[in-house]
Design an enzyme around this catalytic site. Sequence first.
Site, PDB file in Angstrom:
ATOM      1  N   CYS A   2       0.836  -1.189   0.000  1.00  0.00           N
ATOM      2  CA  CYS A   2       0.000   0.000   0.000  1.00  0.00           C
ATOM      3  C   CYS A   2       0.874   1.243   0.000  1.00  0.00           C
ATOM      4  CB  CYS A   2      -0.902   0.022   1.237  1.00  0.00           C
ATOM      5  SG  CYS A   2      -1.714  -1.542   1.590  1.00  0.00           S
ATOM      6  N   ILE A  53      -3.212  -7.988  -1.755  1.00  0.00           N
ATOM      7  CA  ILE A  53      -2.301  -9.124  -1.680  1.00  0.00           C
ATOM      8  C   ILE A  53      -3.020 -10.332  -1.106  1.00  0.00           C
ATOM      9  CG2 ILE A  53      -0.157  -9.981  -0.662  1.00  0.00           C
ATOM     10  CD1 ILE A  53       0.285  -7.827  -2.735  1.00  0.00           C
ATOM     11  N   LEU A  54      -3.843 -10.094  -0.073  1.00  0.00           N
ATOM     12  CA  LEU A  54      -4.641 -11.140   0.540  1.00  0.00           C
ATOM     13  C   LEU A  54      -6.110 -10.904   0.241  1.00  0.00           C
ATOM     14  CD1 LEU A  54      -2.880 -11.309   4.022  1.00  0.00           C
ATOM     15  CD2 LEU A  54      -2.609 -12.911   2.132  1.00  0.00           C
ATOM     16  N   ASN A  76       1.132   0.259   5.671  1.00  0.00           N
ATOM     17  CA  ASN A  76       1.741  -0.144   4.410  1.00  0.00           C
ATOM     18  C   ASN A  76       2.768  -1.218   4.711  1.00  0.00           C
ATOM     19  OD1 ASN A  76       3.156  -0.324   1.960  1.00  0.00           O
ATOM     20  ND2 ASN A  76       4.401   1.458   2.437  1.00  0.00           N
ATOM     21  N   GLY A  77       2.574  -2.428   4.178  1.00  0.00           N
ATOM     22  CA  GLY A  77       3.562  -3.476   4.390  1.00  0.00           C
ATOM     23  C   GLY A  77       2.928  -4.826   4.592  1.00  0.00           C
ATOM     24  N   ILE A 291      16.278 -11.627 -16.137  1.00  0.00           N
ATOM     25  CA  ILE A 291      16.550 -10.716 -17.250  1.00  0.00           C
ATOM     26  C   ILE A 291      17.816 -11.176 -17.953  1.00  0.00           C
ATOM     27  CG2 ILE A 291      17.521  -8.443 -17.726  1.00  0.00           C
ATOM     28  CD1 ILE A 291      15.411  -7.137 -16.238  1.00  0.00           C
ATOM     29  N   SER A 365      12.983 -11.892  -3.432  1.00  0.00           N
ATOM     30  CA  SER A 365      14.274 -11.480  -3.985  1.00  0.00           C
ATOM     31  C   SER A 365      15.398 -11.880  -3.034  1.00  0.00           C
ATOM     32  CB  SER A 365      14.312  -9.963  -4.219  1.00  0.00           C
ATOM     33  OG  SER A 365      14.553  -9.279  -2.998  1.00  0.00           O
ATOM     34  N   GLY A 366      16.630 -11.794  -3.518  1.00  0.00           N
ATOM     35  CA  GLY A 366      17.802 -12.105  -2.703  1.00  0.00           C
ATOM     36  C   GLY A 366      18.470 -10.887  -2.113  1.00  0.00           C
TER      37      GLY A 366
END
Length: 635
Positions: A2, A53-54, A76-77, A291, A365-366
Amino acid sequence: MCGITGTFAFTDAGRTTLAALPAATDAIESRGPDSRGQYVYDCVGLGFRRLAILDLSADGNQPMTDESERYTIVFNGEIFNFKELRQKLVAKGCRFHSQTDTEVILQLYITEGRNFLKKLNGFFGLAIYDKEENSLFIARDRMGEKPILVYRDEDKLLFGSEMKSLLALGVPRKLDYTSLSHYLQLNYIPGPATIFKGVKKLLPGHYLYIKGKKVVRKRWYKVPYDPKKVQKNKLSYEQQQKKLVDLLDDATSRRLVADVPLGAFLSGGIDSSVVVALASRHTQHLNTFSIGYRDEPFFDETKYAKLVADRYKTNHTVFSLTNQDLYDHIFDVLNYLDEPFADSSALAVYILSKRTREKVTVALSGDGADELFSGYNKHMGEFQVRQGGFKAEAVTSLNLLWDVLPKSRNSFFGNRVRQFQRFSRGMLSGPKDRYWDWATFASATDARHLLSPAAQQKVNKKLADKRRKDILQHLHADGDLNEVLLTDVQLVLPYDMLAKVDLMSMACSLEVRPPFLDHNVVNFAFSLPVSSKIDANLKKKIVQDAFRPMLPEELYKRPKHGFEVPLLKWFRGELRPLIEDDLLSDVFIEAQGIFDVEAIRALKTQLFSRSPGDVHARIWALIVFQWWWKKWMQA
């Protein structure tokens, strides 16, 4: 995922900002394109944008107010342990009306006060208004994955996830020349400063509590690094590896919870491959995305990504890009930035996020592994400086040679000369000066000389020195590499790496979740001795050793290649008119009055010489600033 924004008025004059709340909320639409909401009461206004998201019930939307109507939150999160926290609250008699982490946060604040933040596992920016107390509580996550910007004057306090929302609320557009001087060195602006006077970044792991006109700022989390405790770490190296696997596996599984399509970035490097390997334990046929760079085969790692994808039978997608594809998105990135940010790899992150968002809404992600476990070349350089020895001394003894040989990132020989010169300088410096030299593209003196005489007078040198001193405070002559990593975690990670991912993914309405930045993993990383992280032959040692059984052996038999956007080619080709005839032209520079015409000419001369060095990165920083200035300061 958000975006949030809001205003807290101290006076009647401050209340006038409430009228701008709708515009401020809409300014961050890309952070939450699915819905919007607002709450206005007396002196406070809260704005919210949401990306689903949910699968939330109707009463899970924000702003959310508790049943007493006393407390209201915008958040937000993602909180990954909210179900466990909810169960404990239910056992204490709390009643819930939704299945959301937002309501759990709200109930925790109601029942436990500000200390509840320590119980959260996740990333966030949040604000909670208490109607009875007439107070506002604003907090940011431990590592700084989600941003919070704040502006305060005698009439009001304003906050938001992005500068765009604060500008919509009427923040004065007064350039901070001290911030500009640091930007010209680092290519980004470290917190708490921003490009505007009066606007501050809330630091990671900090909160604000506002009541009346009093604003209390407090640090609620700090990385628990204690050199004495590290020395007493009793775990064997094998036990450390096992614990890292267990912690990271838990962190990864938590981040797989979503009711929307989910995937993972897979670059072909160790870090993203580790995340994919662990995620594949908990979900079948994971979506993975890479990519490829058709015009830059040196940087193309898709064959290594495919090895991992094949091993774990992921639904793998490769976005094969040409330099023209990259070039076509430059202006999308420039137009999105509401503060100068010149890490050129943001362009690749933007395209990866945009293409990934066509297929999923959340991506793992890493990110963070390099900063925690010493994965950068500069970490090996620092290790070698501190170890000393014949090789290090030999490089330094040839310092005069490195000064005269041509240097460029665009050739193997020129890049090696550039690296040797920087290493040689570092050998002759203390840890603070060395760190700053290796973190920057220009010295303080070089950055200052780019400014016009009038602009130089507006740089507060005392403040600039203090900001630099604060950044480097953890570095000591008798310390070790963990101090360098701690400095990276508090500088490079939140203001370059995480800022880049947040900005570019949010521009595409994609949520990115990095398991390495779970606070349990971070805390463990800083309990480890340097010997577990790096030696003379291996960077990120414990990560590579712990996960070797899970990864293809080919990943261990190649050097790491960070992608370089072909800026030099563009500056000498397609973007040359933008440099010579527009943003860096003598006419524009003189009319603008910020930069020195002769200094800019000298940079352009070096750019087109046979020894450009890192000048293309400095030119890019200038282009980004000039584009930003025309959009946000001239408008």
